[in-house]
Design an enzyme around this catalytic site. Structure first.
Site, PDB file in Angstrom:
ATOM      1  N   MET A   1      24.686   8.501   1.633  1.00 16.60           N
ATOM      2  CA  MET A   1      24.611   9.767   2.374  1.00 16.60           C
ATOM      3  C   MET A   1      24.890   9.531   3.858  1.00 16.60           C
ATOM      4  O   MET A   1      25.530  10.357   4.510  1.00 16.60           O
ATOM      5  CB  MET A   1      23.237  10.415   2.170  1.00 16.60           C
ATOM      6  CG  MET A   1      23.156  11.855   2.642  1.00 16.60           C
ATOM      7  SD  MET A   1      24.312  12.941   1.769  1.00 16.60           S
ATOM      8  CE  MET A   1      23.273  13.584   0.449  1.00 16.60           C
TER       9      MET A   1
ATOM     10  N   PHE B   1     -11.308  -7.552  13.525  1.00 17.10           N
ATOM     11  CA  PHE B   1     -10.225  -7.989  12.647  1.00 17.10           C
ATOM     12  C   PHE B   1      -9.900  -6.889  11.636  1.00 17.10           C
ATOM     13  O   PHE B   1     -10.789  -6.337  10.999  1.00 17.10           O
ATOM     14  CB  PHE B   1     -10.625  -9.274  11.912  1.00 17.10           C
ATOM     15  CG  PHE B   1      -9.587  -9.733  10.934  1.00 17.10           C
ATOM     16  CD1 PHE B   1      -8.325 -10.127  11.371  1.00 17.10           C
ATOM     17  CD2 PHE B   1      -9.849  -9.750   9.575  1.00 17.10           C
ATOM     18  CE1 PHE B   1      -7.349 -10.527  10.463  1.00 17.10           C
ATOM     19  CE2 PHE B   1      -8.880 -10.163   8.666  1.00 17.10           C
ATOM     20  CZ  PHE B   1      -7.626 -10.544   9.117  1.00 17.10           C
ATOM     21  N   GLN B   2      -8.630  -6.560  11.499  1.00 20.22           N
ATOM     22  CA  GLN B   2      -8.141  -5.502  10.613  1.00 20.22           C
ATOM     23  C   GLN B   2      -8.785  -4.156  10.915  1.00 20.22           C
ATOM     24  O   GLN B   2      -9.024  -3.353  10.014  1.00 20.22           O
ATOM     25  CB  GLN B   2      -8.316  -5.897   9.136  1.00 20.22           C
ATOM     26  CG  GLN B   2      -7.420  -7.088   8.761  1.00 20.22           C
ATOM     27  CD  GLN B   2      -7.227  -7.255   7.270  1.00 20.22           C
ATOM     28  OE1 GLN B   2      -8.122  -6.986   6.478  1.00 20.22           O
ATOM     29  NE2 GLN B   2      -6.043  -7.715   6.881  1.00 20.22           N
TER      30      GLN B   2
ATOM     31  N   LYS C   1     -17.453  -0.759   5.893  1.00 23.67           N
ATOM     32  CA  LYS C   1     -17.966  -1.694   4.891  1.00 23.67           C
ATOM     33  C   LYS C   1     -19.485  -1.644   4.775  1.00 23.67           C
ATOM     34  O   LYS C   1     -20.027  -1.752   3.668  1.00 23.67           O
ATOM     35  CB  LYS C   1     -17.504  -3.114   5.243  1.00 23.67           C
ATOM     36  CG  LYS C   1     -17.621  -4.074   4.080  1.00 23.67           C
ATOM     37  CD  LYS C   1     -16.976  -5.422   4.413  1.00 23.67           C
ATOM     38  CE  LYS C   1     -17.059  -6.365   3.220  1.00 23.67           C
ATOM     39  NZ  LYS C   1     -16.488  -7.675   3.538  1.00 23.67           N
TER      40      LYS C   1
ATOM     41  N   GLU D   1       0.810  -1.225   0.000  1.00 22.01           N
ATOM     42  CA  GLU D   1       0.000   0.000   0.000  1.00 22.01           C
ATOM     43  C   GLU D   1       0.843   1.274   0.000  1.00 22.01           C
ATOM     44  O   GLU D   1       0.422   2.302  -0.516  1.00 22.01           O
ATOM     45  CB  GLU D   1      -0.953   0.019   1.192  1.00 22.01           C
ATOM     46  CG  GLU D   1      -2.113  -0.963   1.080  1.00 22.01           C
ATOM     47  CD  GLU D   1      -1.776  -2.337   1.640  1.00 22.01           C
ATOM     48  OE1 GLU D   1      -0.599  -2.588   1.953  1.00 22.01           O
ATOM     49  OE2 GLU D   1      -2.699  -3.158   1.776  1.00 22.01           O
TER      50      GLU D   1
END
Lengths: 185, 584
Positions: free
Chosen positions: B482, B114-115, B164, B52
């Site tokens: 760097m 969940f999630q 949802k 993502e």
């Protein structure tokens, strides 16, 4: 946005012109912030202060327009003039914020705070507490044989003074609302 | 559109109404209804990323290279938390993107489902604004408002969190024109009185400089044109931040090159010695100012910025002008011309003579080699072989990024995509996918270091799947270059954890993904190898093995002002003082 010292679209009256830019004195300012009363708006304001390291001395919030769903957040904060300007500009950037007023620089204002004090004592102390409460125009809102609960309204300084007097007389608990403030006139 | 439609249908409809043609995303349980609607239509193309974070950077690349709002779609919980880096990156660099995240159903919010994650809570400080939509009727209006907020004023990332059950339920669609955008309307016009003052200051300036930034690019192509007109009209020298490259053409005669920590000597000394600084759409970032107490001590400063909080945040300015760069420059030029003002030509030619002396130092010269590819040389050859093409450049973060900024020339805005404010390693590769999706026929190159590149290397799979012919040009020094440079300058050459001991074989890695791999280690082969990369119609990983211990110069050591620059081949020991060492 109309009363921001740094106005959107015009910064002629930026705080830079108003005060010594190099001053590093810590000032105490009372800000009134008008916001949409939507989920998370207070978290946005508080998160701004914690995320950028600004101070909050007191904060009060309540919906002031039940049809338009706007709330007024009164924040007492401290910082150098540059920090105060940043705080105002950063507040103005938050999408649900409509107006930011700095009551400390926008002319005279009135500040009031409400506090409840529970004072426990017997004999002379109890009488003395009642006498002082009278002088401070505090009301007794609850009493038992062992304690009084006083309600006092006034400037934060007045409430501090009352607390100092009550402490030796048996102050056991205190609740303060934080400052509510309005510009005069 | 009066018939009720589901929340998921609303999402797709709102995206279409906003002119979205591509969405970068990754499905999951909490966004399945939206993915179902995506399946049922053909107008919006969905690019399946492999992580993502990459979806958000790809949306950023799309946005930067088009000026339009980039869109990413992620699921709840880990999908949303993976988007946080990209959102923060876009916030720091003022990139308009919208992230749509799924959320557990409203009746499960707060139950540690969940999630489940508190997505609006987590992303509140890293978005310009975010919304949790709890009613389907409000959904389309919020999405339209979100697009408006993302692109208006100082652009930035926004997030809309959609439970949802809200996606499944039916409601009334609010068309774009009816969405409430009135509460967020930043002013775009500058204060005319202050513009007059600036015009007067331009007329009397003896040692002026224009310092432009990403705000010019964000304001749109017209702003870049007006900036060029202002430079032509005044004959003033111009420098730019990393974010602003391309607003003024690198081939223009008034161009001094980039300024700042790894900026050009002439640009930084002109900033330090000027008597009038006109900051156009930049924010006095610490990479630019060095030690603020000594920043350009003898100049009057004007600052054009659409964000009032940028004014006087770091550097006190004399002429603050709050407004959109395009509008402000248009008004400034009109005032300048109508007042018939002239610049001080005699003083300007003296100033240019001084600047030419600084230019003669040739701060970008480096000692080339016959046996090993110097990274600067690689950039010079890449520039020579691609500059006439329809070219877009992305970078990761580190030395290679600075070399790309120093040695590549940008003639137009929106051609340079780099993570400036946040400095996100792993930005460039997914960003280059976003650019390629927006410009399918253009040459898109991601100049990378091998360490940054590995942070999002999984996206090679996406590039191969969607046949994106992006060229991954990796300057491979087997070091975190760097970091290594700072350890050399600051930590007594103790190279703690800045060496990647087990790097992949990049050619085999490319082949494993189904792409082409090229390795080049000899300067004599470099041109041919680059041509081979350019000629290949498909994604390429170019493993350019470069000098391992090259330092990036010029450099302003942290905690030092502009006039204390280190030039190439400078003594590198003890250059950073104790107070400077605490700075990043």
């Amino acid at each position: 946005m109309s009363n921001l010292k740094i106005e959107k679209g015009s910064s002629r009256r930026s705080a830079y012109d108003l005060r010594d830019p190099n001053a590093d004195t810590i000032e105490r300012h009372t800000l009134a912030v008008i916001v949409d009363n939507e989920a998370g708006v207070l978290a946005r304001v508080i998160g701004l202060f914690s995320g950028r390291g600004y101070n909050i001395e007191s904060l009060t919030v309540a919906e002031i327009d039940h049809t338009g769903h706007t709330s007024r957040i009164t924040i007492v904060t401290t910082g150098t003039p540059a920090i105060i300007d940043q705080i105002k500009a950063q507040l103005g950037r938050i999408v649900p914020v409509h107006e930011v007023h700095d009551l400390t620089v926008e002319g005279a204002s009135v500040e009031r705070e409400l506090a409840l004090f529970k004072v426990s004592g017997e004999g002379d102390k109890r009488v003395e507490a009642l006498r002082l409460a009278d002088i401070f125009r505090a009301n007794v809102v609850d009493s038992t044989l062992k304690n009084f609960t006083f309600e006092i309204t006034g400037s934060p300084e007045k409430i501090d003074a009352f607390a100092d007097l009550m402490r030796p007389l048996g102050l056991t608990e205190m609740a303060r609302t934080g400052v509510a403030a309005l510009a005069r006139g | 559109m009066t018939q009720p439609i589901t929340g998921a249908q609303m999402v797709v409809q709102a995206l279409k109404d906003q002119g979205v043609d591509v969405v970068f995303g990754y499905p999951g349980g909490a966004v399945l209804p939206i993915y179902d609607e995506i399946f049922l239509q053909n107008e919006i193309k969905h690019v399946l990323v492999r992580h993502e974070q990459a979806a958000v950077h790809a949306a950023e690349g799309y946005a930067r290279s088009t000026g339009k709002v980039g869109v990413a779609l992620v699921t709840s919980g880990p999908g949303a938390t993976n988007a946080v880096t990209g959102l923060t990156d876009a916030l720091m660099d003022s990139i308009p993107i919208i992230v749509l995240s799924g959320q557990v159903p409203t009746f499960m919010i707060g139950n540690d489902a969940f999630q489940e994650a508190d997505t609006v809570g987590i992303t509140r400080p890293c978005t310009k604004h975010n919304w949790l939509v709890k009613e389907t009727d409000a959904l389309s209006g919020v999405i339209h408002e979100a697009f408006h907020v993302a692109r208006s004023g100082r652009p930035g990332p926004v997030l809309v969190d959609i439970p949802k059950d809200v996606q499944f339920a039916a409601g009334t669609y609010t068309p774009k024109v009816k969405a409430n955008t009135s509460r967020y309307q930043p002013k775009v016009k500058g204060d005319p009185e202050m513009l007059s003052r600036l015009a007067e200051a331009i007329a009397t300036a003896k040692r002026p400089i224009i310092y432009s930034g990403g705000g010019v690019i964000n304001s749109g192509p017209a702003a870049s044109q007006l900036l060029r007109e202002l430079v032509d009209e005044t004959g003033f020298p111009i420098t730019s931040t990393l974010m602003g490259l391309g607003a003024y053409p690198a081939s223009g005669e008034k161009w001094l090159g980039m300024l700042g920590m790894h900026g050009l000597y002439e640009a930084n000394l002109a900033m330090h010695g000027c008597d009038l600084m006109i900051n156009i759409g930049a924010r006095f970032d610490d990479r630019i100012t060095g030690r603020t107490q000594d920043f350009s001590p003898n100049s009057q400063k004007a600052h054009i910025d659409i964000d009032p909080s940028s004014i006087n945040k770091v550097i006190r300015v004399d002429m603050p002008i709050i407004g959109d760069v395009g509008h402000v420059l248009e008004d400034l030029l009109r005032i300048w011309k109508s007042q018939g003002r002239k610049t001080d030509k005699a003083a300007l030619s003296k100033w240019w003579a001084q600047i030419d002396e600084w230019r003669a130092v040739k701060c970008l010269e480096f000692k080339n080699s016959d046996t090993v590819i110097k990274p600067q040389y690689a950039m010079q050859r890449l520039e020579a072989l691609t500059k006439d093409r329809d070219r877009y450049i992305c970078t990761e973060v580190g030395q290679h990024q600075m070399w790309a900024a120093q040695y590549l020339g940008f003639e137009e805005p929106n051609r340079w995509m780099t993570s400036g404010g946040l400095g996100t390693m792993g930005y460039g590769q997914p960003a280059s996918m976003g650019v390629q999706m927006a410009h399918p026929d253009a040459l898109v190159i991601n100049v990378a270091g091998e360490a940054s590149w590995l942070m999002n290397m999984q996206e090679m799979g996406t590039m191969v799947q969607y046949r994106m012919p992006v060229k991954q040009f990796i300057l491979n020094n087997e070091r975190l270059g760097m970091v290594r440079q700072w350890q050399e300058l600051l930590h007594g050459e103790r190279y703690s954890q800045s060496w990647s001991e087990a790097l992949p074989d990049f050619v085999k890695l490319a082949e494993a993904f189904g792409a082409k791999g090229i390795q080049c280690a000899d300067p004599k082969d470099l041109d041919d190898a680059i041509k081979e990369m350019l000629d290949h119609d498909g994604p390429v990983i170019f493993d350019c093995l470069v000098e391992k211990h090259e330092n990036c110069f010029p450099m302003i050591p942290s905690g030092e002002p502009h006039n204390k620059m280190l030039l190439p081949n400078a003594e590198t020991q003890n250059q950073i003082t104790a107070p400077g060492a605490v700075l990043v």
